[in-house]
Design a protein around this motif. Structure first.
Motif, mmCIF file in Angstrom:
data_model
loop_
_atom_site.group_PDB
_atom_site.id
_atom_site.type_symbol
_atom_site.label_atom_id
_atom_site.label_comp_id
_atom_site.label_asym_id
_atom_site.label_seq_id
_atom_site.Cartn_x
_atom_site.Cartn_y
_atom_site.Cartn_z
ATOM 1 N N ARG A 20 2.097 2.943 2.062
ATOM 2 C CA ARG A 20 3.122 3.348 2.998
ATOM 3 C C ARG A 20 3.746 1.979 3.622
ATOM 4 O O ARG A 20 4.951 2.134 4.466
ATOM 5 N N ASP A 68 -6.229 -4.173 10.729
ATOM 6 C CA ASP A 68 -6.096 -3.438 9.826
ATOM 7 C C ASP A 68 -4.944 -2.549 9.601
ATOM 8 O O ASP A 68 -4.732 -1.808 10.500
ATOM 9 N N GLU A 80 -5.662 -6.157 5.377
ATOM 10 C CA GLU A 80 -5.561 -6.706 6.820
ATOM 11 C C GLU A 80 -4.629 -7.863 6.857
ATOM 12 O O GLU A 80 -4.319 -8.450 5.737
ATOM 13 N N GLY A 110 -1.026 -1.259 13.195
ATOM 14 C CA GLY A 110 -2.410 -1.413 12.857
ATOM 15 C C GLY A 110 -3.402 -1.252 13.851
ATOM 16 O O GLY A 110 -3.057 -1.173 15.098
ATOM 17 N N THR A 111 -4.661 -1.541 13.594
ATOM 18 C CA THR A 111 -5.595 -1.397 14.554
ATOM 19 C C THR A 111 -6.491 -2.932 14.364
ATOM 20 O O THR A 111 -6.847 -3.302 13.209
ATOM 21 N N THR A 138 -4.648 -0.819 19.323
ATOM 22 C CA THR A 138 -3.335 -0.576 18.096
ATOM 23 C C THR A 138 -2.513 -1.597 18.587
ATOM 24 O O THR A 138 -2.231 -1.883 19.609
ATOM 25 N N GLY A 189 -4.303 -0.544 6.891
ATOM 26 C CA GLY A 189 -4.550 0.588 6.142
ATOM 27 C C GLY A 189 -4.919 0.117 4.782
ATOM 28 O O GLY A 189 -4.603 -0.830 4.206
ATOM 29 N N GLU A 190 -5.601 1.140 4.094
ATOM 30 C CA GLU A 190 -5.644 1.035 2.633
ATOM 31 C C GLU A 190 -6.550 -0.355 2.555
ATOM 32 O O GLU A 190 -6.177 -1.061 1.393
ATOM 33 N N ASN A 195 0.861 -1.244 0.005
ATOM 34 C CA ASN A 195 -0.014 -0.099 -0.217
ATOM 35 C C ASN A 195 0.880 1.220 -0.100
ATOM 36 O O ASN A 195 2.171 1.241 -0.030
#
Length: 155
Positions: A45, A113, A119, A96-97, A139, A115-116, A43
Motif C-alpha cells: 500500500r 511500524d 519500519e 503508522g504505529t 498512531t 505495515g508488512e 509494500n
C-alpha cells in the motif's frame, strides 16, 4: 529492526549510516530536464517518491518493474499528528504505529511500524516527543521530502 522484505523475500541490508532502508519495486519514472521522480512500491500500500537526477536513473539502471532500495536518514523524517486537511510540501506522508522509543536527554528515536514488517525510524527532539505525547501504540504520520531519499540498487 527486522530484515526488510520485498515481495515476501528476505533481503540482506546494506551497510550504511542511513537508518531506514526500504526495498521495493520501481512503479514509475517521470523525467524532468534535470531530475526524475521515481516511485518505489515498498509494500502493498505504500509508494515512496524519490527525486534523483536523470544521470542517476541511468547509472542505476532504474526502470519500471526493477528493484531498488530507498535510503532515508532518520533525521530527515518529521512526525506529525493526523490533522484533517493537513497539507505539506513533503511528498511522502506515511501513517503508522509507534512500536519503540529510545529517549535521550536532547533527542529521541521513534520507530514507526508502517505495515508488512516495514519500519521507519525518526529522530525528534525529546521536547517534541513530550509535547506531542508520542508513546508506544500511538498512531502518527511520518513525513519526508522526495529529495531526501537516496536510491540504491544491488550490483
Amino acid at each position: 529492526m527486522s530484515v526488510a522484505t520485498s515481495g515476501g523475500a528476505p533481503r540482506a541490508r546494506l551497510r550504511t549510516s542511513a537508518r531506514n532502508q526500504l526495498y521495493g519495486m520501481v512503479t514509475a519514472i517521470v523525467h524532468g530536464p534535470i531530475n526524475a521522480e521515481v516511485g518505489l512500491l515498498v509494500n502493498d500500500r505504500i509508494v515512496i517518491d524519490a527525486l534523483v537526477t536523470n544521470t542517476s536513473v541511468e547509472a542505476l539502471g532504474l526502470h519500471p518493474g526493477g528493484t531498488a532500495v530507498a535510503l532515508i536518514k532518520s533525521s530527515f523524517i518529521t512526525l506529525l499528528d493526523d490533522v484533517p486537511g493537513l497539507r505539506l510540501s513533503a511528498r511522502n506522508l506515511i501513517g503508522g504505529t509507534i512500536v519503540a522509543i529510545i529517549e535521550g536527554p536532547v533527542e529521541s528515536e521513534v520507530v514507526v511500524d508502517i505495515g508488512e514488517e516495514t519500519e521507519l525510524a525518526a529522530v525528534v527532539t525529546t521536547q517534541s516527543l513530550k509535547d506531542m505525547g508520542l508513546a508506544i501504540g500511538r498512531t502518527t504520520l511520518a513525513a519526508f521530502k522526495a529529495s531526501h531519499v537516496i536510491l540504491a540498487t544491488e550490483a
